[in-house]
Design an enzyme around this catalytic site. Sequence first.
Site, mmCIF file in Angstrom:
data_model
loop_
_atom_site.group_PDB
_atom_site.id
_atom_site.type_symbol
_atom_site.label_atom_id
_atom_site.label_comp_id
_atom_site.label_asym_id
_atom_site.label_seq_id
_atom_site.Cartn_x
_atom_site.Cartn_y
_atom_site.Cartn_z
ATOM 1 N N HIS A 1 2.973 15.622 1.833
ATOM 2 C CA HIS A 1 4.297 15.876 1.551
ATOM 3 C C HIS A 1 3.949 17.020 0.530
ATOM 4 O O HIS A 1 2.937 16.932 0.017
ATOM 5 C CB HIS A 1 4.929 14.938 0.973
ATOM 6 C CG HIS A 1 4.668 14.185 -0.375
ATOM 7 N ND1 HIS A 1 4.778 14.882 -1.291
ATOM 8 C CD2 HIS A 1 4.199 12.899 -0.419
ATOM 9 C CE1 HIS A 1 4.012 14.338 -2.235
ATOM 10 N NE2 HIS A 1 3.850 13.066 -1.824
ATOM 11 N N ASP B 1 -1.835 -6.201 4.935
ATOM 12 C CA ASP B 1 -3.128 -6.376 4.720
ATOM 13 C C ASP B 1 -2.757 -7.287 3.277
ATOM 14 O O ASP B 1 -2.230 -6.749 2.338
ATOM 15 C CB ASP B 1 -3.946 -5.077 4.390
ATOM 16 C CG ASP B 1 -5.466 -5.587 4.195
ATOM 17 O OD1 ASP B 1 -5.795 -6.204 3.050
ATOM 18 O OD2 ASP B 1 -6.397 -5.241 5.057
ATOM 19 N N SER C 1 -0.075 8.698 -1.294
ATOM 20 C CA SER C 1 0.420 9.839 -0.271
ATOM 21 C C SER C 1 -0.877 10.808 0.186
ATOM 22 O O SER C 1 -1.570 11.174 -0.569
ATOM 23 C CB SER C 1 1.445 10.524 -1.105
ATOM 24 O OG SER C 1 2.424 9.815 -1.221
#
Length: 295
Positions: free
Chosen positions: A148, A269, A284
């Site tokens: 992003h 997980d 990210s």
Amino acid sequence: MKRFLSAIALSMAWIGLLSSPANAEELLIPVGEIIGLELSDNTVTVASFDDVLGSKSKEAGLRVGDEILSINGSAIDCAEDVRTALKESRSKADLIVRRGSKKQTIHLTPTDTEEGPRLGVYLKQGIAGIGTITFYDPDTGVFGTLGHGVSDPGGHLAKMVDGKAYDAKILSVKKGKSGQPGQLRGSADALETIGTLLKNTPQGVFGTTRRGWNGEPLPVADYSEVRTGSATIRSTVCDQGVQEYSVDILKIYPEDRSDNRNFLIKVTDPKLLDTTGGIVQGMSGSPIIQNGKII
């Protein structure tokens, strides 16, 4: 020199599809290592006050987070501009600063030191933080990170002039909770630049490196190939280095969605959930792999 950095990140739950100079089926290395990022955008911001020299500036009304726009009419684009303007200030300095969305004028008297007049503040140039490397192209040296764009204090895409990338390591993890995004905290070694940042885009930050990262190149999936169901995410959340964790893709959104959100994932997980609580700031850009392809 070590720089202690928080994550540059926006969201716990959303991960964007890879957007890069690559085309579908081109081979890229999915990385997953954290990286220190420094984006220069011609802004100079007050980061903190010196305990000894900062009292005059505090009393005059200067605040942490103020962006210094000019001193005595001279535009400020870097820390050196501040030193030059103060040297020419003749003991009086009129600062125009941006605080939030408003501009303010602050009148103060710099503190005289052996090195010249000083504001008694520590300055931050541009935006710095850590993120995760999505991919590396061994043929071109291009890499992508974050997934992003980096925003300025006003929430808009930061206009990056140039930038640098550094090695980084995880120092601690703030575990995420419902409604409270977690965060990776790390340090970057600012003595050695490992890459040059070229673009800050809504889909991520892109740059080039001569050093690169090792790994098995994988093809990049076409949008139409992504399916709901199981996948893996490659991330660094501890001192054991890059590891792969299981996730589920819950929903796929239209490719032309304007907010650049492409799909929603859920961490399944147990080890990752125990360490981070889910997707936290700093992860990210973590590459996601499904059916042997980078998505």
